[in-house]
Design a protein around this motif. Structure first.
Motif, short mmCIF file in Angstrom:
data_model
loop_
_atom_site.label_atom_id
_atom_site.label_comp_id
_atom_site.label_asym_id
_atom_site.label_seq_id
_atom_site.Cartn_x
_atom_site.Cartn_y
_atom_site.Cartn_z
N LEU A 208 25.91 -56.00 -27.06
CA LEU A 208 26.24 -57.30 -26.25
C LEU A 208 26.50 -57.07 -24.96
CD1 LEU A 208 27.93 -59.63 -29.07
CD2 LEU A 208 25.56 -59.62 -28.24
N LYS A 209 27.32 -56.02 -24.76
CA LYS A 209 27.76 -55.55 -23.23
C LYS A 209 26.59 -55.18 -22.66
CE LYS A 209 32.44 -54.19 -24.55
NZ LYS A 209 33.12 -52.82 -24.91
N ALA A 210 25.57 -54.54 -23.27
CA ALA A 210 24.36 -53.83 -22.63
C ALA A 210 23.44 -55.04 -22.36
CB ALA A 210 23.66 -52.84 -23.53
N ARG A 211 23.35 -55.79 -23.17
CA ARG A 211 22.48 -56.89 -22.83
C ARG A 211 23.10 -57.94 -21.80
NH1 ARG A 211 17.68 -59.42 -24.79
NH2 ARG A 211 17.76 -61.68 -24.42
N ARG A 214 22.00 -56.22 -18.47
CA ARG A 214 20.53 -56.31 -18.19
C ARG A 214 20.29 -57.72 -17.67
NH1 ARG A 214 19.89 -53.39 -23.24
NH2 ARG A 214 19.19 -55.36 -24.20
N THR A 215 20.87 -58.63 -18.19
CA THR A 215 20.49 -60.12 -18.03
C THR A 215 21.15 -60.56 -16.88
OG1 THR A 215 22.20 -60.88 -19.55
CG2 THR A 215 19.92 -60.75 -20.28
N ALA A 223 30.35 -56.29 -16.16
CA ALA A 223 30.28 -56.93 -17.23
C ALA A 223 31.06 -57.03 -18.45
CB ALA A 223 28.80 -56.35 -18.30
N THR A 224 31.93 -56.06 -18.35
CA THR A 224 32.96 -55.88 -19.50
C THR A 224 34.48 -56.21 -18.96
OG1 THR A 224 33.19 -53.73 -19.22
CG2 THR A 224 31.62 -54.26 -20.84
N GLU A 225 34.39 -56.68 -17.68
CA GLU A 225 35.67 -56.97 -16.91
C GLU A 225 36.59 -55.53 -17.00
OE1 GLU A 225 37.47 -60.13 -18.81
OE2 GLU A 225 35.83 -61.55 -17.97
N GLY A 226 36.05 -54.54 -16.91
CA GLY A 226 36.82 -53.08 -16.58
C GLY A 226 36.75 -52.40 -17.83
#
Length: 230
Positions: A208-211, A214-215, A223-226
């Motif tokens: 989900l993080k990788a998605r 990309r988006t 994307a993951t807040e650190g």
């Protein structure tokens, strides 16, 4: 007589020397002309070789890659448009990056002669929740989803409808028994929870993080807040 013989021999020697000199001069001139000709030809060839235009292979490759990428994107858009126009009973959402999922989807596609199933790849960048009954990427990845005649379904019931659409409903005929259906869903839930790790992929959280990266075109940290683990 002796004087005449000496005179005759002298003339013959003189004639022989002149003839030899002419032959030597002629051979030297011919050799010189040949050397000039070959030297001139070599220079012309070198000049032509230097003037040959250079081609840019990197430009050609970049152009081809861009064209291929544009073509692939256009093809996916056309497929989405066709799915909107086709009348089907079941819209089946699947994870296109799951090897086992893709294998089963390909089997169903091979028997989908009546076109009763529309297959939607959740992993496709063009996937739109709005066009799939509001089912988000995260929700669809958690467990299998299907939309049967406008109604959202999950779990083993989706497989039962899919196999029925391709004439193999008997495979999941046991789902008609409530107790067996409940047991089958519990088993499937366990598989759905760990299927990524079982097939050698990152956890669902990492996927989900990788998605999201990309988006939203963000870095892993953004994307993951650190909390970046990928």
């Amino acid at each position: 007589m002796s004087m005449m013989r000496h005179a005759l021999l002298g003339r013959m020697a003189t004639t022989t020397m002149k003839s030899s000199a002419r032959s030597t001069f002629s051979s030297s001139s011919s050799s010189s002309r040949n050397n000039v000709f070959f030297s001139s030809s070599f220079k012309n060839t070198s000049t032509c070789r230097r003037r040959l235009p250079k081609t840019s292979s990197s430009f050609s490759f970049a152009t081809t890659s861009t064209s291929f990428s544009s073509s692939s994107s256009s093809q996916r858009e056309e497929e989405f448009k066709k799915q909107k126009q086709i009348k089907y009973d079941l819209k089946l959402l699947f994870d296109g990056e799951c090897p086992l999922c893709v294998k089963e989807v390909n089997f169903l596609k091979s028997r989908n002669e009546k076109g009763l199933i529309a297959f939607v790849d959740l992993a496709d960048p063009l996937y739109s929740p709005e066009e799939n009954s509001g089912i988000s990427y995260e929700t669809g990845m958690a467990t299998i989803h299907g939309v049967y005649k406008g109604n959202v379904m999950t779990g083993v019931e989706v497989f039962e409808k899919a196999y029925s659409c391709v004439g193999l409903g008997w495979v999941y005929s046991f789902t008609k028994v409530p107790a067996l259906l409940t047991a089958a869903n519990k088993v499937y839930d366990v598989w759905a929870k760990y299927r990524l790790e079982i097939t050698g992929r990152p956890s669902l959280g990492d996927v989900l993080k990788a998605r999201r990266m990309r988006t939203e075109e963000k870095t892993c940290a953004e994307a993951t807040e650190g909390e970046c683990n990928i």
